[in-house]
Design an enzyme around this catalytic site. Sequence first.
Site, PDB file in Angstrom:
ATOM      1  N   PRO A  53      86.827 -14.817 -37.418  1.00 27.25           N
ATOM      2  CA  PRO A  53      86.383 -14.911 -38.816  1.00 27.25           C
ATOM      3  C   PRO A  53      87.564 -15.195 -39.734  1.00 27.25           C
ATOM      4  O   PRO A  53      88.676 -14.743 -39.480  1.00 27.25           O
ATOM      5  CB  PRO A  53      85.798 -13.519 -39.078  1.00 27.25           C
ATOM      6  CG  PRO A  53      86.493 -12.615 -38.107  1.00 27.25           C
ATOM      7  CD  PRO A  53      86.773 -13.445 -36.900  1.00 27.25           C
ATOM      8  N   CYS A 103      92.583  -6.430 -40.573  1.00 29.86           N
ATOM      9  CA  CYS A 103      93.099  -7.224 -41.685  1.00 29.86           C
ATOM     10  C   CYS A 103      94.418  -6.632 -42.193  1.00 29.86           C
ATOM     11  O   CYS A 103      94.491  -5.435 -42.499  1.00 29.86           O
ATOM     12  CB  CYS A 103      92.085  -7.288 -42.820  1.00 29.86           C
ATOM     13  SG  CYS A 103      92.650  -8.292 -44.221  1.00 29.86           S
TER      14      CYS A 103
END
Length: 321
Positions: A27, A111
Site C-alpha cells: 500500500p 509506517c
Amino acid sequence: MSYFSEKYLKKIRIGNITLKSNVFSAPLAGYTCYPFRIMCHNLGAGLTFTEMVSANGLKYNDNATEKLLFTTEAEYPKAVQLLGTEPSVFEHTCRCENIQKFDIININMGCPVPNVIKSGAGCALMNDMTRASEIIKACKRSGKPVTVKCRIGMNSNSINIVEFAKMCEDSGADMIAVHARTRNMMYSGEPLYEHIADAKAFIKIPVIANGGIDSEEKAIEMMKNTGADGVMLGRYGFENPLIFAHLYGRELTETKKSLLLSQIKLTLDYYDEFFTLCYIKKLASYFMKKQHGTKKYKQDLYACGNLNELENIIEKIFAED
C-alpha cells in the site's frame, strides 16, 4: 517463464482465502487507488491494498476517507489497510458498512512517518505490544482474516521483530508482512534479511518479506535469505508494475505506455477528470524514473491541463515502448 515463477511462485492462504500468487503490491498513500490495484492484480499480484485509511476517519464518516475505499466486484480479494491506536475504534471501524465489503483487514504497524509515530500509530506500535495485540484482537472480532504490516523494529538498538511476530500470531493475525528495515532507516540502507529469517523460523503463519526489492534478482535473494512465504513490492512496483507479470511468469503483452493509457480509461470510469489528471501525472512520473531522455518531458507532464494533452505527452515519453 521467469526463474522466480519456476522456483518460488506459489499460491498462499490467508485465513479462509487462497491467493493466486505470493507476490504482493504494498500500500502507498496517493497511489494504490482502485485502478492501480486492478492493474497490479491483472498483471499477477496475488494481493493489493488500499491506501492507508485512518480508523478514526471512518468512525466520524470522513468523506475523503470513504473515497479511499472505493472498490467493485471486479476486485478480489479486497484488502483494506487501517491506521490508528485505539482497539475500540478499530473494532467499530471493522463493522462499518464501508469495511464490510473488504475481505481482508491489514493493520499498519510499520509506517515510519514522524506525524504517525508521534500519534502512537504505525511503527510506534512495535514498542507497545500490549496495545498492538488488543488492536489485532479487536479486528479479528470482525470475522475477517487479519494481517499486519510492520518493520523489524524502531531502531538498531530495539530490533524486536521475533517477539513482535510471535505476539501477532498469538493475537490471531493470519499473516505478517515485514519491511526489513528499522523505522530509523526509513526507506534507505541495505535490508536486514536475517531478522525476517529469524521471525519466519519462530512462527507458523505466513511471513511476507518487503524492502529494497527492485528486480527479479532481489526478489529471489529475499526469498533465499529469509525463507519467507512471499514478497511484497513497494516503490519499484510503482516504478515498473510489469515486474508483477514477470514474477508471475506471464508473457508480457503490455508496455508502460499501454498501462498508463488503460489506467486513464479505467480511472475515468469511476473518478472525475481532476482526480484522473492528478493520479496519472504521479503514476507517469514514477514510470519515468531511470528512463533515459524523459527529464525534458517532466515539466510538460505537470503543466498539462486536460486529458488529451496528457495522452499526447505519454505518447511522446514512452514512444519507444
